[in-house]
Scaffold this active site. Structure first.
Site, PDB file in Angstrom:
ATOM      1  N   ASP A  17      17.812   9.555 -28.980  1.00  0.00           N
ATOM      2  CA  ASP A  17      17.038   9.119 -30.140  1.00  0.00           C
ATOM      3  C   ASP A  17      16.862  10.267 -31.135  1.00  0.00           C
ATOM      4  OD1 ASP A  17      15.591   7.392 -31.697  1.00  0.00           O
ATOM      5  OD2 ASP A  17      13.743   7.579 -30.544  1.00  0.00           O
ATOM      6  N   GLY A  18      16.706   9.894 -32.397  1.00  0.00           N
ATOM      7  CA  GLY A  18      16.396  10.891 -33.425  1.00  0.00           C
ATOM      8  C   GLY A  18      17.560  11.243 -34.333  1.00  0.00           C
ATOM      9  N   GLY A  20      18.787   9.540 -36.879  1.00  0.00           N
ATOM     10  CA  GLY A  20      18.443   9.261 -38.269  1.00  0.00           C
ATOM     11  C   GLY A  20      17.482  10.302 -38.827  1.00  0.00           C
ATOM     12  N   HIS A  34      24.520  10.516 -36.455  1.00  0.00           N
ATOM     13  CA  HIS A  34      25.270   9.896 -35.355  1.00  0.00           C
ATOM     14  C   HIS A  34      26.520  10.724 -35.043  1.00  0.00           C
ATOM     15  CE1 HIS A  34      22.543   6.598 -35.511  1.00  0.00           C
ATOM     16  NE2 HIS A  34      23.008   6.067 -36.630  1.00  0.00           N
ATOM     17  N   ASN A  65      20.024  -3.228 -31.981  1.00  0.00           N
ATOM     18  CA  ASN A  65      20.660  -2.436 -33.046  1.00  0.00           C
ATOM     19  C   ASN A  65      21.533  -3.264 -33.999  1.00  0.00           C
ATOM     20  OD1 ASN A  65      21.102   0.592 -31.038  1.00  0.00           O
ATOM     21  ND2 ASN A  65      19.475   0.068 -32.473  1.00  0.00           N
ATOM     22  N   TRP A  66      21.862  -4.504 -33.627  1.00  0.00           N
ATOM     23  CA  TRP A  66      22.715  -5.326 -34.504  1.00  0.00           C
ATOM     24  C   TRP A  66      22.031  -5.643 -35.837  1.00  0.00           C
ATOM     25  CZ3 TRP A  66      27.587  -5.225 -33.476  1.00  0.00           C
ATOM     26  CH2 TRP A  66      28.038  -5.171 -32.162  1.00  0.00           C
ATOM     27  N   LEU A 192      10.161   2.987 -23.490  1.00  0.00           N
ATOM     28  CA  LEU A 192      11.371   2.650 -22.718  1.00  0.00           C
ATOM     29  C   LEU A 192      12.396   1.915 -23.571  1.00  0.00           C
ATOM     30  CD1 LEU A 192      10.385   1.401 -19.147  1.00  0.00           C
ATOM     31  CD2 LEU A 192      11.575   3.486 -19.783  1.00  0.00           C
TER      32      LEU A 192
HETATM   33  C1  FPP Z   1      19.295   6.510 -32.013  1.00  0.00           C
HETATM   34  O1  FPP Z   1      18.964   7.266 -33.137  1.00  0.00           O
HETATM   35  C2  FPP Z   1      20.730   6.539 -31.763  1.00  0.00           C
HETATM   36  C3  FPP Z   1      21.553   5.461 -31.808  1.00  0.00           C
HETATM   37  C4  FPP Z   1      21.083   4.120 -32.121  1.00  0.00           C
HETATM   38  C5  FPP Z   1      23.015   5.557 -31.583  1.00  0.00           C
HETATM   39  C6  FPP Z   1      23.495   6.585 -30.620  1.00  0.00           C
HETATM   40  C7  FPP Z   1      24.904   6.923 -30.929  1.00  0.00           C
HETATM   41  C8  FPP Z   1      25.486   8.127 -30.850  1.00  0.00           C
HETATM   42  C9  FPP Z   1      24.817   9.271 -30.277  1.00  0.00           C
HETATM   43  C10 FPP Z   1      26.858   8.384 -31.360  1.00  0.00           C
HETATM   44  C11 FPP Z   1      28.006   7.716 -30.751  1.00  0.00           C
HETATM   45  C12 FPP Z   1      27.959   7.475 -29.301  1.00  0.00           C
HETATM   46  C13 FPP Z   1      28.990   7.681 -28.457  1.00  0.00           C
HETATM   47  C14 FPP Z   1      28.874   7.267 -27.031  1.00  0.00           C
HETATM   48  C15 FPP Z   1      30.225   8.323 -28.886  1.00  0.00           C
HETATM   49  P1  FPP Z   1      18.283   6.556 -34.386  1.00  0.00           P
HETATM   50  O2  FPP Z   1      19.334   6.229 -35.359  1.00  0.00           O
HETATM   51  O3  FPP Z   1      17.456   5.404 -33.927  1.00  0.00           O
HETATM   52  O4  FPP Z   1      17.363   7.705 -34.917  1.00  0.00           O
HETATM   53  P2  FPP Z   1      15.965   7.600 -35.652  1.00  0.00           P
HETATM   54  O5  FPP Z   1      15.003   6.988 -34.671  1.00  0.00           O
HETATM   55  O6  FPP Z   1      15.639   9.008 -35.990  1.00  0.00           O
HETATM   56  O7  FPP Z   1      16.187   6.730 -36.877  1.00  0.00           O
END
Ligand code: FPP
Length: 238
Positions: A17-18, A20, A34, A65-66, A192
Site C-alpha cells: 500500500d501507499g 499513490g 506503481h 480495484n476495478w 485487512l
Molecule cells: C496500493 O497502492 C497498490 C496497488 C493497488 C497495486 C499494487 C501494484 C504494484 C505494486 C505494481 C505491480 C505489481 C506486480 C506484481 C508487478 P495505492 O495505489 O492504493 O496507494 P495509495 O493508498 O497511496 O493511493
C-alpha cells in the site's frame, strides 16, 4: 541462556500500500508509484529467497480495484505484463513457482494467457512460491468456495454434516498453501482490506509507515526480525 535462532516465517503475505501517496509526494502521476512498486516486488522476492521464506503472497489487485480510473487499471495491467516478461527467467533460475489467487477470469485475456503460460512453466518448482492475488477478495474467495460446496451438496457428493475447517480450505483458491505466518502492510494503514480473511486467522500482523515503493530487502528483514522477537517472547515464563 542463549536460545536457538527462531526460524523465519514460512509464508509472508503483503498488502502493498501507499503507491499513490508516494507518487503524490514526489509530484508525479500515480502510475509512477506503481512502477516503483514493481521494483519493490522484485526486491521482496529476492529478500524472501535470502531469508529462507518459502511462500510469498502479494496483494497486487483487489476485486474492489476495478472501480479505479481506467487509465490506472490499464497501467497496472501493463506493469503486470512487463513484470512477467522481465522476470520469468529469474523464476526459472531460482526455481520459484508462480501462482495466482483471485478471479483470474476477470483479467484481460492477454494477461490471463501470459499468467497461465508462466504458471504452467514453473508448476514443478518447489524452492519458492510466489502467489499473486489478482482480482482477489477474501469474501469473494469464500463466496466462490461456498458455491462449490453448495453444488456438491446438491449433487449428493457432500454431506452437510461432514463439513469442517478442512472442507472450507479444500475449496479455497490455493488449498495446499500453508496459512501466512506474518502479514505485512505498508504505508501505516491498520486494516485487512478484505485480504486472505480465512488464512490470516492466526497470522502475526506487522504494519510499517514505509510506502510500498520505498520498501526494500532491509524493510523485509526488519519485519522478519520483529516476527522472530514476538515468537521469542511467546511462551517465555520469565
Ligand atoms: C496500493 O497502492 C497498490 C496497488 C493497488 C497495486 C499494487 C501494484 C504494484 C505494486 C505494481 C505491480 C505489481 C506486480 C506484481 C508487478 P495505492 O495505489 O492504493 O496507494 P495509495 O493508498 O497511496 O493511493
Amino acid at each position: 541462556m542463549k536460545k536457538d535462532p527462531i526460524s523465519p516465517p514460512r509464508h509472508i503475505a503483503i498488502i502493498m500500500d501507499g503507491n499513490g501517496r508516494w507518487a503524490k509526494q514526489q509530484g508525479w502521476p500515480r502510475i509512477k508509484g506503481h512502477e516503483r512498486g514493481a521494483e519493490s516486488v522484485r526486491a521482496v522476492v529476492r529478500g524472501c529467497r535470502e531469508a529462507g521464506v518459502e511462500y510469498l503472497t502479494l496483494y497486487a489487485f483487489s476485486v474492489e480495484n476495478w472501480i479505479r480510473p481506467r487509465d490506472e487499471i490499464g497501467g497496472l495491467m501493463k506493469l503486470l505484463r512487463l513484470f512477467l516478461e522481465n522476470n520469468e527467467h529469474e523464476l526459472h533460475e531460482n526455481q520459484i513457482r508462480l501462482r495466482v489467487i483471485g478471479r483470474l477470469g476477470d483479467l484481460p485475456m492477454l494477461i490471463q494467457r501470459r499468467l497461465k503460460k508462466v504458471m504452467a512453466a514453473t508448476a514443478s518448482y518447489t524452492k519458492g512460491h510466489l502467489i499473486l492475488a489478482l482480482s482477489y477478495g477474501g469474501r469473494a474467495e469464500l463466496v466462490d468456495a461456498m458455491r462449490q460446496i453448495g453444488h456438491k451438496i446438491k449433487d449428493g457428493s457432500l454431506d452437510p454434516d461432514a463439513i469442517d475447517d478442512q472442507t472450507i480450505v479444500q475449496h479455497l483458491y490455493a488449498p495446499d498453501v500453508p496459512d501466512p505466518d506474518l502479514m505485512i502492510r505498508t504505508s501505516g494503514e491498520m486494516r485487512l482490506s478484505n485480504f486472505l480473511l480465512w488464512q490470516l486467522s492466526y497470522a502475526e500482523l506487522y504494519v510499517t509507515d514505509v510506502f510500498w515503493p520505498d520498501f526494500r530487502e532491509q524493510h523485509l528483514y526488519e519485519a522478519i526480525e520483529a516476527y522472530k522477537a514476538r515468537h521469542r517472547r511467546f511462551g517465555d515464563v520469565e
